[in-house]
Design a protein around this motif. Structure first.
Motif, PDB file in Angstrom:
ATOM      1  N   PHE A  19       0.813  -1.214   0.000  1.00 59.58           N
ATOM      2  CA  PHE A  19       0.000   0.000   0.000  1.00 59.58           C
ATOM      3  C   PHE A  19       0.849   1.268   0.000  1.00 59.58           C
ATOM      4  O   PHE A  19       0.317   2.357  -0.158  1.00 59.58           O
ATOM      5  CB  PHE A  19      -0.965   0.002   1.187  1.00 59.58           C
ATOM      6  CG  PHE A  19      -2.096  -0.984   1.029  1.00 59.58           C
ATOM      7  CD1 PHE A  19      -3.180  -0.704   0.202  1.00 59.58           C
ATOM      8  CD2 PHE A  19      -2.072  -2.197   1.696  1.00 59.58           C
ATOM      9  CE1 PHE A  19      -4.210  -1.607   0.052  1.00 59.58           C
ATOM     10  CE2 PHE A  19      -3.103  -3.110   1.561  1.00 59.58           C
ATOM     11  CZ  PHE A  19      -4.171  -2.814   0.736  1.00 59.58           C
ATOM     12  N   TYR A  22       0.520   1.525  -3.796  1.00 60.54           N
ATOM     13  CA  TYR A  22      -0.818   1.420  -4.373  1.00 60.54           C
ATOM     14  C   TYR A  22      -1.867   1.730  -3.316  1.00 60.54           C
ATOM     15  O   TYR A  22      -1.893   1.097  -2.267  1.00 60.54           O
ATOM     16  CB  TYR A  22      -1.069   0.008  -4.910  1.00 60.54           C
ATOM     17  CG  TYR A  22      -0.063  -0.427  -5.941  1.00 60.54           C
ATOM     18  CD1 TYR A  22      -0.193  -0.021  -7.261  1.00 60.54           C
ATOM     19  CD2 TYR A  22       1.030  -1.204  -5.596  1.00 60.54           C
ATOM     20  CE1 TYR A  22       0.744  -0.402  -8.219  1.00 60.54           C
ATOM     21  CE2 TYR A  22       1.967  -1.597  -6.537  1.00 60.54           C
ATOM     22  CZ  TYR A  22       1.809  -1.195  -7.846  1.00 60.54           C
ATOM     23  OH  TYR A  22       2.732  -1.568  -8.778  1.00 60.54           O
ATOM     24  N   TYR A  23      -2.754   2.670  -3.608  1.00 65.73           N
ATOM     25  CA  TYR A  23      -3.859   3.001  -2.698  1.00 65.73           C
ATOM     26  C   TYR A  23      -4.806   1.816  -2.571  1.00 65.73           C
ATOM     27  O   TYR A  23      -5.352   1.545  -1.511  1.00 65.73           O
ATOM     28  CB  TYR A  23      -4.601   4.229  -3.216  1.00 65.73           C
ATOM     29  CG  TYR A  23      -5.938   4.467  -2.569  1.00 65.73           C
ATOM     30  CD1 TYR A  23      -6.009   4.879  -1.245  1.00 65.73           C
ATOM     31  CD2 TYR A  23      -7.115   4.273  -3.265  1.00 65.73           C
ATOM     32  CE1 TYR A  23      -7.235   5.091  -0.632  1.00 65.73           C
ATOM     33  CE2 TYR A  23      -8.341   4.482  -2.670  1.00 65.73           C
ATOM     34  CZ  TYR A  23      -8.400   4.890  -1.356  1.00 65.73           C
ATOM     35  OH  TYR A  23      -9.605   5.097  -0.753  1.00 65.73           O
ATOM     36  N   GLN A  24      -5.000   1.118  -3.673  1.00 69.36           N
ATOM     37  CA  GLN A  24      -5.835  -0.074  -3.661  1.00 69.36           C
ATOM     38  C   GLN A  24      -5.130  -1.175  -4.431  1.00 69.36           C
ATOM     39  O   GLN A  24      -4.348  -0.904  -5.342  1.00 69.36           O
ATOM     40  CB  GLN A  24      -7.217   0.196  -4.236  1.00 69.36           C
ATOM     41  CG  GLN A  24      -7.242   0.646  -5.664  1.00 69.36           C
ATOM     42  CD  GLN A  24      -8.645   1.012  -6.106  1.00 69.36           C
ATOM     43  OE1 GLN A  24      -9.533   1.228  -5.284  1.00 69.36           O
ATOM     44  NE2 GLN A  24      -8.864   1.085  -7.399  1.00 69.36           N
ATOM     45  N   GLN A  63      -8.407  -1.493  -0.044  1.00 70.97           N
ATOM     46  CA  GLN A  63      -7.907  -0.119  -0.003  1.00 70.97           C
ATOM     47  C   GLN A  63      -7.379   0.190   1.378  1.00 70.97           C
ATOM     48  O   GLN A  63      -7.938  -0.257   2.377  1.00 70.97           O
ATOM     49  CB  GLN A  63      -9.023   0.876  -0.329  1.00 70.97           C
ATOM     50  CG  GLN A  63      -9.568   0.776  -1.714  1.00 70.97           C
ATOM     51  CD  GLN A  63     -10.748   1.709  -1.943  1.00 70.97           C
ATOM     52  OE1 GLN A  63     -11.386   2.163  -1.001  1.00 70.97           O
ATOM     53  NE2 GLN A  63     -11.036   1.972  -3.195  1.00 70.97           N
ATOM     54  N   TYR A  66      -7.880   5.686   5.430  1.00 71.48           N
ATOM     55  CA  TYR A  66      -7.403   6.976   5.929  1.00 71.48           C
ATOM     56  C   TYR A  66      -8.496   7.515   6.831  1.00 71.48           C
ATOM     57  O   TYR A  66      -9.617   7.723   6.396  1.00 71.48           O
ATOM     58  CB  TYR A  66      -7.130   7.956   4.787  1.00 71.48           C
ATOM     59  CG  TYR A  66      -6.801   9.345   5.281  1.00 71.48           C
ATOM     60  CD1 TYR A  66      -5.620   9.582   5.963  1.00 71.48           C
ATOM     61  CD2 TYR A  66      -7.675  10.393   5.100  1.00 71.48           C
ATOM     62  CE1 TYR A  66      -5.314  10.838   6.447  1.00 71.48           C
ATOM     63  CE2 TYR A  66      -7.383  11.659   5.574  1.00 71.48           C
ATOM     64  CZ  TYR A  66      -6.199  11.874   6.245  1.00 71.48           C
ATOM     65  OH  TYR A  66      -5.901  13.115   6.730  1.00 71.48           O
ATOM     66  N   CYS A  78       0.149   9.974   4.380  1.00 73.75           N
ATOM     67  CA  CYS A  78      -1.022  10.595   3.756  1.00 73.75           C
ATOM     68  C   CYS A  78      -0.651  12.008   3.344  1.00 73.75           C
ATOM     69  O   CYS A  78      -0.016  12.731   4.105  1.00 73.75           O
ATOM     70  CB  CYS A  78      -2.187  10.638   4.733  1.00 73.75           C
ATOM     71  SG  CYS A  78      -2.762   9.008   5.180  1.00 73.75           S
TER      72      CYS A  78
END
Length: 86
Positions: A19, A22-24, A63, A66, A78
């Motif tokens: 992650f 990659y966010y998802q 995902q 956050y 973030c």
């Protein structure tokens, strides 16, 4: 709700490192990027979902979560476009 007291295992940390890029992602992509077997990936993702660090918006897709405070601390950062890096 993010479990702030959750301490990831080595396998869970390996999944979290995906992650960073990659966010998802999917279990298949995690398998391509790590040395983990499919079952270890699924176990890690399940625990991370239970801890509130990762969510599963649809079948086969995960995902990073956050929540405003960024409790995931495996070098995942973030970025708030208005404030810069948190």
């Amino acid at each position: 709700m993010v479990n702030e007291d959750f301490h990831p295992t080595e396998n869970q940390e390996a999944v979290l490192r995906v992650f960073e890029r990659y966010y998802q992602t999917s279990p298949g992509q995690i398998q391509e990027l790590t040395d983990l077997k499919k079952q270890r990936i699924n176990d890690a993702l399940g625990s991370l979902v239970d801890a509130g660090w990762v969510k599963r918006p649809s079948r086969g897709l995960y995902q990073i979560v956050y929540n405003g405070d960024c409790y995931v601390e495996v070098d995942v950062r973030c970025i708030d476009d208005n404030k810069g890096e948190k």
